[in-house]
Write a protein that holds these residues in place. Structure first.
Motif, PDB file in Angstrom:
ATOM      1  N   ARG A 286       1.936  -1.074 -14.900  1.00 36.55           N
ATOM      2  CA  ARG A 286       0.481  -1.056 -14.711  1.00 36.55           C
ATOM      3  C   ARG A 286      -0.159  -0.647 -16.024  1.00 36.55           C
TER       4      ARG A 286
ATOM      5  N   LEU B  50       1.876   6.181  -6.778  1.00 32.07           N
ATOM      6  CA  LEU B  50       2.544   4.897  -6.505  1.00 32.07           C
ATOM      7  C   LEU B  50       1.820   3.663  -7.055  1.00 32.07           C
ATOM      8  N   GLY B  51       0.531   3.540  -6.783  1.00 31.81           N
ATOM      9  CA  GLY B  51      -0.180   2.315  -7.186  1.00 31.81           C
ATOM     10  C   GLY B  51      -0.403   2.214  -8.681  1.00 31.81           C
TER      11      GLY B  51
ATOM     12  N   ARG C  78       8.140   4.143  -4.048  1.00 31.84           N
ATOM     13  CA  ARG C  78       8.027   2.911  -3.269  1.00 31.84           C
ATOM     14  C   ARG C  78       9.017   2.937  -2.091  1.00 31.84           C
TER      15      ARG C  78
ATOM     16  N   LEU D 203       5.750   2.679   6.047  1.00 34.50           N
ATOM     17  CA  LEU D 203       5.324   1.286   6.153  1.00 34.50           C
ATOM     18  C   LEU D 203       6.406   0.352   6.697  1.00 34.50           C
TER      19      LEU D 203
ATOM     20  N   THR E  70      -3.191   7.406  -2.485  1.00 32.38           N
ATOM     21  CA  THR E  70      -2.894   5.977  -2.674  1.00 32.38           C
ATOM     22  C   THR E  70      -2.957   5.230  -1.351  1.00 32.38           C
TER      23      THR E  70
ATOM     24  N   SER F 231      -8.600  -3.151   4.674  1.00 34.54           N
ATOM     25  CA  SER F 231      -8.449  -3.643   6.052  1.00 34.54           C
ATOM     26  C   SER F 231      -9.807  -3.688   6.764  1.00 34.54           C
TER      27      SER F 231
ATOM     28  N   PRO G 264      -9.752  -9.204   0.047  1.00 33.28           N
ATOM     29  CA  PRO G 264     -10.286  -7.891  -0.349  1.00 33.28           C
ATOM     30  C   PRO G 264      -9.984  -7.578  -1.813  1.00 33.28           C
TER      31      PRO G 264
ATOM     32  N   THR H 175      -2.834 -13.189  -1.081  1.00 25.60           N
ATOM     33  CA  THR H 175      -3.704 -12.064  -0.708  1.00 25.60           C
ATOM     34  C   THR H 175      -3.088 -10.700  -1.001  1.00 25.60           C
ATOM     35  N   PHE H 176      -1.792 -10.579  -0.759  1.00 25.00           N
ATOM     36  CA  PHE H 176      -1.143  -9.275  -0.899  1.00 25.00           C
ATOM     37  C   PHE H 176      -0.352  -9.174  -2.197  1.00 25.00           C
TER      38      PHE H 176
ATOM     39  N   SER I 209       2.455 -10.398  -4.957  1.00 26.83           N
ATOM     40  CA  SER I 209       3.769 -10.981  -4.753  1.00 26.83           C
ATOM     41  C   SER I 209       4.762 -10.261  -5.667  1.00 26.83           C
TER      42      SER I 209
ATOM     43  N   GLY J 182       1.906  -2.587   2.228  1.00 26.62           N
ATOM     44  CA  GLY J 182       1.216  -2.259   3.485  1.00 26.62           C
ATOM     45  C   GLY J 182       0.758  -3.493   4.253  1.00 26.62           C
TER      46      GLY J 182
ATOM     47  N   LEU K 201       1.378  -3.423   8.083  1.00 26.05           N
ATOM     48  CA  LEU K 201       0.502  -2.459   8.771  1.00 26.05           C
ATOM     49  C   LEU K 201      -0.932  -2.993   8.806  1.00 26.05           C
TER      50      LEU K 201
HETATM   51  C1  HEM Z   1      -6.013  -6.446   4.208  1.00 28.25           C
HETATM   52  C2  HEM Z   1      -5.503  -5.347   3.695  1.00 28.25           C
HETATM   53  C3  HEM Z   1      -4.789  -5.250   2.362  1.00 28.25           C
HETATM   54  C4  HEM Z   1      -4.791  -6.104   1.295  1.00 28.25           C
HETATM   55  C5  HEM Z   1      -5.515  -7.435   1.165  1.00 28.25           C
HETATM   56  C6  HEM Z   1      -3.950  -5.524   0.267  1.00 28.25           C
HETATM   57  C7  HEM Z   1      -3.688  -6.113  -0.964  1.00 28.25           C
HETATM   58  C8  HEM Z   1      -2.967  -5.500  -1.977  1.00 28.25           C
HETATM   59  C9  HEM Z   1      -2.773  -6.064  -3.288  1.00 28.25           C
HETATM   60  C10 HEM Z   1      -3.309  -7.410  -3.759  1.00 28.25           C
HETATM   61  C11 HEM Z   1      -2.038  -5.171  -4.000  1.00 28.25           C
HETATM   62  C12 HEM Z   1      -1.596  -5.316  -5.464  1.00 28.25           C
HETATM   63  C13 HEM Z   1      -0.296  -6.069  -5.543  1.00 28.25           C
HETATM   64  C14 HEM Z   1       0.187  -6.239  -6.969  1.00 28.25           C
HETATM   65  O1  HEM Z   1      -0.151  -5.440  -7.825  1.00 28.25           O
HETATM   66  O2  HEM Z   1       0.900  -7.216  -7.226  1.00 28.25           O
HETATM   67  C15 HEM Z   1      -1.760  -4.047  -3.144  1.00 28.25           C
HETATM   68  C16 HEM Z   1      -1.046  -2.948  -3.538  1.00 28.25           C
HETATM   69  C17 HEM Z   1      -0.781  -1.877  -2.713  1.00 28.25           C
HETATM   70  N1  HEM Z   1      -1.137  -1.767  -1.374  1.00 28.25           N
HETATM   71 FE1  HEM Z   1      -2.181  -3.084  -0.298  1.00 28.25          FE
HETATM   72  N2  HEM Z   1      -3.470  -4.339   0.731  1.00 28.25           N
HETATM   73  C18 HEM Z   1      -3.932  -4.129   2.010  1.00 28.25           C
HETATM   74  C19 HEM Z   1      -3.647  -3.067   2.848  1.00 28.25           C
HETATM   75  C20 HEM Z   1      -2.804  -2.028   2.534  1.00 28.25           C
HETATM   76  C21 HEM Z   1      -2.422  -0.963   3.443  1.00 28.25           C
HETATM   77  C22 HEM Z   1      -2.857  -0.851   4.901  1.00 28.25           C
HETATM   78  C23 HEM Z   1      -1.634  -0.097   2.732  1.00 28.25           C
HETATM   79  C24 HEM Z   1      -0.984   1.179   3.193  1.00 28.25           C
HETATM   80  C25 HEM Z   1      -1.531   2.031   4.023  1.00 28.25           C
HETATM   81  C26 HEM Z   1      -1.503  -0.633   1.381  1.00 28.25           C
HETATM   82  C27 HEM Z   1      -0.788  -0.045   0.362  1.00 28.25           C
HETATM   83  C28 HEM Z   1      -0.670  -0.554  -0.918  1.00 28.25           C
HETATM   84  C29 HEM Z   1       0.019   0.148  -1.997  1.00 28.25           C
HETATM   85  C30 HEM Z   1       0.696   1.518  -1.897  1.00 28.25           C
HETATM   86  C31 HEM Z   1      -0.055  -0.689  -3.132  1.00 28.25           C
HETATM   87  C32 HEM Z   1       0.491  -0.412  -4.526  1.00 28.25           C
HETATM   88  C33 HEM Z   1       1.906  -0.966  -4.650  1.00 28.25           C
HETATM   89  C34 HEM Z   1       2.535  -0.724  -6.025  1.00 28.25           C
HETATM   90  O3  HEM Z   1       1.825  -0.559  -7.009  1.00 28.25           O
HETATM   91  O4  HEM Z   1       3.774  -0.731  -6.078  1.00 28.25           O
HETATM   92  N3  HEM Z   1      -2.218  -1.807   1.310  1.00 28.25           N
HETATM   93  N4  HEM Z   1      -2.336  -4.270  -1.908  1.00 28.25           N
END
Ligand code: HEM
Length: 512
Positions: free
Chosen positions: A97, A113-114, A126, A134, A308, A317, A375, A440-441, A443, A450, A453
């Motif tokens: 990052r 973490l993030g 993680r 998770l 985080t 969400s 989002p 969206t999430f 890759s 998450g 969840l």
């Molecule tokens: C619709 C809901 C959500 C969307 C669209 C979303 C999307 C994302 C995206 C795009 C990333 C970055 C991925 C990357 O850097 O390649 C991310 C990272 C992350 N998300 Fe989500 N997220 C959602 C919900 C959640 C929930 C419910 C949790 C846990 C309670 C969560 C926990 C995390 C964490 C911890 C990271 C950082 C991972 C890392 O850096 O290793 N997310 N999310």
């Protein structure tokens, strides 16, 4: 005259500087890059919302562009295949990052973490998050918390409608519900409306969370080497203040749970142990780890983890639910189809998580919402740890990677009628293939842990709202879908809607 000469000399200097840099880049086979200014680089091209101005740049220069934010090199990717290039063959190289102000303050000096870079510490955090909160089994274990929170929302809405309050502002209700669900898993707390003191505590935190979202992103001058001195709005000062406030809240949660744990631990009753095990929250797990390795699992590390999860999971969400309801209100035919599916498979009782697998159309609606209004319109920024080749171009080490999810999800080469809301595109075996185009999430290694969840929380809440109430727009006008800047991406105008209990669900609602 003297001033005129000076300005002319400055312009000539800027042009020569930019042209010579471009020539240098051509020799190195770097990706295409617009002319840039010394010191600012390409920052002068950026406007809010950022994903839209980055889309304008890639429409002009192509799906892979090398930019400079201050002196920081930035790789802008706007095609699905190039994103795959970054997150498969180059995934390890791009697993770091960048050091941005958000990570310094809200990422606890890049240790959370993030925001921490790839390495043994990130892998450990993680793993803990994946296994202890998770994973499918942990999510399943806490299904009662989600059902309880949805019931509490339904009860409140029903009572409000009985009191003659037919219009509801949805965003704050959705945030409250999702926040409560995540808090239930983290700290074993149910923020019920009955307890005003606790709710007040939570409200204080949502406010902080909202302000953090406003400051999060990559558009702060302080984020760019050589431009820190231009922090005119005092963004960094605001971050420090907000962090202090949210830290107090997290420490309060830790201390409270620690006190409860000590009470349980000192009891010899087997029943209490069994109960504690059954209710083992994420905080309990972290506090047990702290007992074994206090130097690593410090309170600061635990605060970083809670922060985080709450900041990554709550608004992303909740805003998905708000965008989905807005789309449904603008497309009553889709709303009717969703209702019919729920009536057929759930009938006149409350929706349960075990019903979700029987509701494919509801999932199509959520997918289509996440396609049109992700989002995270830009995947959280990554940074490369060494030189790499992306799409045949050389990319220098230390380059910040921005993947424009919003542009990819509306790419006319990938999607038929890309700007139309058509949940049906995700139906059947062909629809499964369509789903694979989504990002969206994120890759790869850093993809969102998450996602499972999030989908569970959103589908249970959204499904129940559609199933229990009749919904209508306030007035004739369509819902305004303008986006506001911010991460996660909110609607500019919070959604308000008219609602009333469906007669088929009246009995169930009145008994909650
Ligand atoms: C619709 C809901 C959500 C969307 C669209 C979303 C999307 C994302 C995206 C795009 C990333 C970055 C991925 C990357 O850097 O390649 C991310 C990272 C992350 N998300 Fe989500 N997220 C959602 C919900 C959640 C929930 C419910 C949790 C846990 C309670 C969560 C926990 C995390 C964490 C911890 C990271 C950082 C991972 C890392 O850096 O290793 N997310 N999310």
């Amino acid at each position: 005259m003297d001033l005129f000469l000076r300005i002319s000399a400055l312009i000539v200097f800027l042009l020569l500087f930019s042209i010579s840099k471009r020539l240098f880049q051509k020799r190195k086979n770097f990706p295409p890059s617009p002319l840039f200014l010394p010191i600012l680089g390409h920052l002068h091209l950026l406007k809010k919302p950022l994903h839209r101005s980055l889309t304008t740049i890639s429409n002009r220069y192509g799906p892979i562009v090398l930019l400079r934010f201050g002196s920081r090199p930035v790789l802008l990717i706007s095609s699905r295949s190039l994103a795959e290039d970054c997150f498969t063959k180059n995934d390890l190289i791009f697993a770091n990052r960048p050091r941005l102000l958000t990570g310094k303050h809200f990422g606890y000096n890049y240790s959370a973490l993030g925001w921490t870079s790839y390495g043994p510490h990130w892998r450990n955090l993680r793993r803990i998050a994946n296994v202890e909160i998770l994973s499918t089994s942990r999510i399943q274990m806490f299904s009662a918390v989600r059902i309880q929170e949805v019931k509490s929302l339904m009860k409140d809405m029903f009572q409000d409608s009985e009191l003659g309050k037919p219009v509801m502002e949805l965003r704050s209700r959705f945030s409250e519900t999702i926040f409560n669900m995540i808090m239930g898993m983290i700290a074993g707390k149910l923020y019920s409306r009955e307890n005003e003191a606790i709710l007040e505590e939570a409200r204080r935190f949502w406010k902080i969370l909202g302000e953090v979202a406003d400051l999060t992103g990559i558009g702060t001058f302080g984020d760019y080497p050589s431009l820190g001195w231009m922090d005119f709005g005092g963004v960094e000062k605001r971050m420090v203040k907000l962090l202090r406030q949210s830290d107090e809240f997290f420490q309060f949660l830790i201390d409270e749970r620690r006190r409860m744990k000590t009470k349980f631990d000192s009891s010899s009753s087997v029943d209490v142990e069994v109960e504690l095990e059954n209710k083992k929250t994420f905080l309990d797990v972290l506090l047990s780890l702290q007992e074994k390795e206090p130097d690593y699992y410090t309170d600061l590390m635990i605060r970083g983890m809670i922060s985080t999860l709450l900041s990554a999971g709550t608004d992303s969400s909740a805003l998905t639910m708000e965008w989905a309801m807005s789309l449904l209100l603008n497309h009553p035919d889709v709303l009717e189809k969703a209702k019919a599916e729920l009536d057929m498979h759930v009938g006149t009782r409350l929706l349960d998580e075990s019903d979700l697998s029987k509701l494919p159309y509801l999932h199509c609606i959520i997918n289509e919402t996440l396609r049109l209004h992700p989002p995270g319109p830009l995947v959280l920024p990554h940074e490369s740890s060494e030189e790499s080749i992306v799409g045949g171009f050389e990319v220098p080490s230390g380059t910040m990677l921005l993947v424009n999810v919003w542009a990819i999800h509306r790419d006319p080469k990938l999607w038929v009628d890309p700007t139309d809301f058509k949940p049906e595109r995700f139906q059947g075996p062909e629809g499964l293939k369509e789903g694979l185009k989504m990002i969206t999430f994120g890759s790869g290694r850093r993809g969102c842990p998450g996602a499972g969840l999030a989908l569970r929380m959103v589908s249970l809440s959204l499904g129940t709202l559609i199933h229990c109430f009749e919904w209508e727009r306030v007035g004739e006008e369509k819902i305004d879908m303008t986006e506001a800047p911010g991460l996660p991406m909110p609607k500019l105008h919070p959604l308000k809607a008219l609602y009333k209990p469906r007669h088929t669900m009246f009995n169930v609602l009145s008994q909650l």
